[in-house]
Design a protein around this motif. Structure first.
Motif, PDB file in Angstrom:
ATOM      1  N   GLU A   1       0.814  -1.211   0.000  1.00 41.96           N
ATOM      2  CA  GLU A   1       0.000   0.000   0.000  1.00 41.96           C
ATOM      3  C   GLU A   1       0.851   1.267   0.000  1.00 41.96           C
ATOM      4  OE1 GLU A   1      -2.202  -3.425   1.376  1.00 41.96           O
ATOM      5  OE2 GLU A   1      -0.324  -2.543   2.047  1.00 41.96           O
ATOM      6  N   PHE A   2       2.109   1.148   0.389  1.00 39.80           N
ATOM      7  CA  PHE A   2       3.002   2.297   0.489  1.00 39.80           C
ATOM      8  C   PHE A   2       3.592   2.694  -0.864  1.00 39.80           C
ATOM      9  CE2 PHE A   2       7.659   3.276   1.094  1.00 39.80           C
ATOM     10  CZ  PHE A   2       7.509   4.607   1.424  1.00 39.80           C
ATOM     11  N   LEU A   3       3.678   1.772  -1.790  1.00 38.68           N
ATOM     12  CA  LEU A   3       4.414   2.019  -3.032  1.00 38.68           C
ATOM     13  C   LEU A   3       3.927   3.241  -3.818  1.00 38.68           C
ATOM     14  CD1 LEU A   3       4.999  -1.640  -4.290  1.00 38.68           C
ATOM     15  CD2 LEU A   3       6.510  -0.164  -2.961  1.00 38.68           C
ATOM     16  N   PRO A   4       2.607   3.472  -3.976  1.00 35.98           N
ATOM     17  CA  PRO A   4       2.196   4.666  -4.728  1.00 35.98           C
ATOM     18  C   PRO A   4       2.670   5.976  -4.100  1.00 35.98           C
ATOM     19  CG  PRO A   4       0.366   3.120  -4.527  1.00 35.98           C
ATOM     20  CD  PRO A   4       1.454   2.629  -3.622  1.00 35.98           C
ATOM     21  N   ALA A   5       2.887   5.973  -2.791  1.00 37.10           N
ATOM     22  CA  ALA A   5       3.285   7.199  -2.105  1.00 37.10           C
ATOM     23  C   ALA A   5       4.770   7.506  -2.278  1.00 37.10           C
ATOM     24  CB  ALA A   5       2.961   7.107  -0.616  1.00 37.10           C
ATOM     25  N   THR A   6       5.562   6.555  -2.801  1.00 46.72           N
ATOM     26  CA  THR A   6       6.998   6.795  -2.937  1.00 46.72           C
ATOM     27  C   THR A   6       7.308   7.819  -4.015  1.00 46.72           C
ATOM     28  OG1 THR A   6       7.273   4.998  -4.551  1.00 46.72           O
ATOM     29  CG2 THR A   6       7.500   4.438  -2.205  1.00 46.72           C
ATOM     30  N   GLY A   7       6.472   7.879  -5.049  1.00 48.13           N
ATOM     31  CA  GLY A   7       6.747   8.766  -6.175  1.00 48.13           C
ATOM     32  C   GLY A   7       7.631   8.147  -7.234  1.00 48.13           C
ATOM     33  N   PHE A   8       8.139   6.943  -6.966  1.00 49.60           N
ATOM     34  CA  PHE A   8       8.963   6.276  -7.978  1.00 49.60           C
ATOM     35  C   PHE A   8       8.516   4.825  -8.168  1.00 49.60           C
ATOM     36  CE2 PHE A   8      11.294   6.628  -3.941  1.00 49.60           C
ATOM     37  CZ  PHE A   8      11.439   5.298  -3.575  1.00 49.60           C
ATOM     38  N   GLU A   9       7.213   4.583  -8.011  1.00 49.14           N
ATOM     39  CA  GLU A   9       6.675   3.239  -8.168  1.00 49.14           C
ATOM     40  C   GLU A   9       6.967   2.669  -9.554  1.00 49.14           C
ATOM     41  OE1 GLU A   9       2.394   0.895  -7.513  1.00 49.14           O
ATOM     42  OE2 GLU A   9       2.455   3.070  -7.801  1.00 49.14           O
ATOM     43  N   GLU A  10       6.995   3.539 -10.579  1.00 50.51           N
ATOM     44  CA  GLU A  10       7.223   3.065 -11.947  1.00 50.51           C
ATOM     45  C   GLU A  10       8.629   2.496 -12.139  1.00 50.51           C
ATOM     46  OE1 GLU A  10       4.883   2.855 -14.251  1.00 50.51           O
ATOM     47  OE2 GLU A  10       3.499   3.575 -12.718  1.00 50.51           O
ATOM     48  N   GLU A  11       9.545   2.802 -11.240  1.00 56.44           N
ATOM     49  CA  GLU A  11      10.909   2.287 -11.352  1.00 56.44           C
ATOM     50  C   GLU A  11      11.086   0.938 -10.672  1.00 56.44           C
ATOM     51  OE1 GLU A  11      13.957   5.237 -10.395  1.00 56.44           O
ATOM     52  OE2 GLU A  11      12.369   6.761 -10.308  1.00 56.44           O
ATOM     53  N   LEU A  12      10.028   0.453 -10.034  1.00 52.30           N
ATOM     54  CA  LEU A  12      10.124  -0.750  -9.225  1.00 52.30           C
ATOM     55  C   LEU A  12       9.404  -1.926  -9.873  1.00 52.30           C
ATOM     56  CD1 LEU A  12       9.383   0.877  -5.751  1.00 52.30           C
ATOM     57  CD2 LEU A  12      11.629   0.210  -6.641  1.00 52.30           C
ATOM     58  N   ALA A  13       9.955  -3.105  -9.659  1.00 52.63           N
ATOM     59  CA  ALA A  13       9.290  -4.354 -10.039  1.00 52.63           C
ATOM     60  C   ALA A  13       8.829  -5.045  -8.762  1.00 52.63           C
ATOM     61  CB  ALA A  13      10.247  -5.262 -10.813  1.00 52.63           C
ATOM     62  N   ILE A  14       7.666  -5.662  -8.830  1.00 48.99           N
ATOM     63  CA  ILE A  14       7.045  -6.264  -7.649  1.00 48.99           C
ATOM     64  C   ILE A  14       6.873  -7.754  -7.875  1.00 48.99           C
ATOM     65  CG2 ILE A  14       5.010  -6.257  -6.157  1.00 48.99           C
ATOM     66  CD1 ILE A  14       4.539  -3.357  -7.091  1.00 48.99           C
ATOM     67  N   GLN A  15       7.237  -8.528  -6.867  1.00 50.28           N
ATOM     68  CA  GLN A  15       7.056  -9.971  -6.892  1.00 50.28           C
ATOM     69  C   GLN A  15       6.422 -10.413  -5.573  1.00 50.28           C
ATOM     70  OE1 GLN A  15       7.347 -12.118  -9.260  1.00 50.28           O
ATOM     71  NE2 GLN A  15       9.345 -12.149 -10.272  1.00 50.28           N
ATOM     72  N   PRO A  16       5.581 -11.450  -5.608  1.00 53.86           N
ATOM     73  CA  PRO A  16       5.095 -12.007  -4.345  1.00 53.86           C
ATOM     74  C   PRO A  16       6.254 -12.595  -3.545  1.00 53.86           C
ATOM     75  CG  PRO A  16       3.813 -12.812  -6.221  1.00 53.86           C
ATOM     76  CD  PRO A  16       5.024 -12.133  -6.781  1.00 53.86           C
ATOM     77  N   ILE A  17       6.190 -12.491  -2.231  1.00 55.90           N
ATOM     78  CA  ILE A  17       7.212 -13.093  -1.369  1.00 55.90           C
ATOM     79  C   ILE A  17       6.980 -14.601  -1.349  1.00 55.90           C
ATOM     80  CG2 ILE A  17       8.170 -13.149   0.964  1.00 55.90           C
ATOM     81  CD1 ILE A  17       7.081 -10.307   1.338  1.00 55.90           C
ATOM     82  N   PRO A  18       7.988 -15.424  -1.662  1.00 55.11           N
ATOM     83  CA  PRO A  18       7.793 -16.877  -1.744  1.00 55.11           C
ATOM     84  C   PRO A  18       7.794 -17.546  -0.377  1.00 55.11           C
ATOM     85  CG  PRO A  18      10.059 -16.348  -2.259  1.00 55.11           C
ATOM     86  CD  PRO A  18       9.365 -15.032  -2.045  1.00 55.11           C
ATOM     87  N   LEU A  19       7.020 -16.993   0.533  1.00 54.87           N
ATOM     88  CA  LEU A  19       6.921 -17.513   1.892  1.00 54.87           C
ATOM     89  C   LEU A  19       5.488 -17.376   2.365  1.00 54.87           C
ATOM     90  CD1 LEU A  19      10.019 -15.848   3.582  1.00 54.87           C
ATOM     91  CD2 LEU A  19       9.651 -18.302   3.429  1.00 54.87           C
ATOM     92  N   ALA A  20       5.079 -18.265   3.245  1.00 54.37           N
ATOM     93  CA  ALA A  20       3.759 -18.156   3.855  1.00 54.37           C
ATOM     94  C   ALA A  20       3.882 -17.238   5.081  1.00 54.37           C
ATOM     95  CB  ALA A  20       3.238 -19.530   4.264  1.00 54.37           C
ATOM     96  N   LEU A  21       3.538 -15.987   4.904  1.00 53.93           N
ATOM     97  CA  LEU A  21       3.634 -15.009   5.985  1.00 53.93           C
ATOM     98  C   LEU A  21       2.253 -14.688   6.526  1.00 53.93           C
ATOM     99  CD1 LEU A  21       6.147 -12.488   4.374  1.00 53.93           C
ATOM    100  CD2 LEU A  21       6.670 -14.296   6.026  1.00 53.93           C
ATOM    101  N   GLN A  22       2.192 -14.351   7.818  1.00 54.95           N
ATOM    102  CA  GLN A  22       0.933 -13.905   8.400  1.00 54.95           C
ATOM    103  C   GLN A  22       0.533 -12.565   7.798  1.00 54.95           C
ATOM    104  OE1 GLN A  22       1.419 -13.798  12.637  1.00 54.95           O
ATOM    105  NE2 GLN A  22       1.241 -16.004  12.869  1.00 54.95           N
ATOM    106  N   GLY A  23      -0.772 -12.301   7.796  1.00 56.81           N
ATOM    107  CA  GLY A  23      -1.257 -11.026   7.294  1.00 56.81           C
ATOM    108  C   GLY A  23      -0.731  -9.868   8.127  1.00 56.81           C
TER     109      GLY A  23
END
Length: 318
Positions: A256-278
């Motif tokens: 949810e924080f990524l749009p607020a960075t101002g440089f979201e377009e420079e980033l690639a996003i991948q799911p974390i390959p771990l079962a993490l709690q919400g």
């Protein structure tokens, strides 16, 4: 010390000096002169047999006895204030200042809606955001160093729920979020499936408020008998995002924080390959403020801002 002869006004001065850590600012808040504040502190030092504060280049530093005494003094003054002042609170005519401890990612996500709520009511409310330096803000709230702590505090919240009705810190869920793995566009791991093996083999950047190179992702990896190499730790999510745009490091950020960075377009996003709690973002506050009208009003605004964040949330990639 004879309590029956103690001038209780000295405790009001002590409370403001501890809150401001500066004699000049405390004098302004109390509508007193600085010499009068210094004189009140001298009288209280003589009564208590302790220096209470020592001067520094930037203000004053409390002694251990002052640190231990302040939460009790502040709580007692709050109870007296609640008993004497009218129970209502009109934010348009009554000024109030609140200190909110939160990480930069939480602030960027929550503050726009919170400021809008304050401004739309023409409130005389002032908000001071304090940098969060711990995953357990309960001692801050106990000592009165912050009015609210907002963030993801899984261990602290679990401890509070175990205490039940005995807990002196209260909490309320604001919104749910997700963490994602972030890297620069063009990174070798930006395309295709990010497997656990590839994740562990990569070099990582960790956001750590304490400076320790071990976080909840490392705990999840340890449960699987795996580790990762943390090359760099920083104490801000914004800094982490900026660094990975110009390096081959991976980091984990709130989606949810990524749009607020101002440089979201420079980033690639991948799911974390771990079962993490919400991720559950909560607001915490001390019970001494639980029924204070101004605090109740501010808490309602914080909850409303969290609900607005929840409604506007977009699903994180899986």
């Amino acid at each position: 010390m004879n309590f029956r002869t103690l001038d209780l006004n000295l405790l009001r001065v002590f409370d403001q000096v501890m809150a401001e850590q500066n004699l000049t600012r405390a004098a302004e808040r109390l509508a007193m002169t600085q010499p009068a504040v210094s004189n009140a502190l001298r009288r209280l030092r003589e009564a208590l047999g302790d220096d209470l504060v020592t001067r520094t280049a930037f203000g004053v530093k409390p002694t251990p006895k002052a640190e231990a005494l302040w939460p009790e003094v502040r709580a007692a003054l709050e109870r007296l204030r609640e008993a004497i002042e009218p129970r209502g609170f009109d934010p348009r005519t009554q000024e109030a200042t609140f200190r909110l401890a939160m990480a930069d990612a939480t602030a960027a996500t929550l503050l726009p809606a919170l400021v809008q709520a304050i401004e739309s009511t023409q409130a005389l409310t002032n908000v001071r955001v304090l940098p969060l330096t711990t995953r357990d803000p309960r001692p801050w709230l106990e000592r009165g160093e912050a009015d609210f702590a907002i963030g993801y505090f899984p261990q602290a919240v679990a401890a509070l729920e175990a205490e039940g009705g005995q807990a002196t810190i209260h909490h309320q869920r604001l919104y749910d979020g997700h963490y994602v793995c972030v890297m620069r566009k063009g990174h070798a791991l930006a395309e295709g499936e990010l497997t656990l093996d590839r994740f562990c083999e990569a070099h990582h950047l960790l956001v750590s408020f304490s400076g320790r190179a071990h976080g909840f992702v490392d705990e999840a990896l340890a449960a699987l008998g795996r580790t990762r190499r943390v090359v760099l730790t920083v104490n801000q999510f914004f800094t982490a995002g900026r660094v990975v745009t110009g390096s081959d490091l991976l980091t984990v950020l709130p989606y949810e924080f990524l749009p607020a960075t101002g440089f979201e377009e420079e980033l690639a996003i991948q799911p974390i390959p771990l079962a993490l709690q919400g991720v559950h973002v909560e607001v915490l506050w001390h019970q001494r403020h639980d029924r204070h009208p101004a605090h109740v009003w501010m808490r309602e605004r914080i909850v409303e801002a969290g609900q607005a964040r929840q409604r506007s949330r977009t699903p994180a990639p899986r």
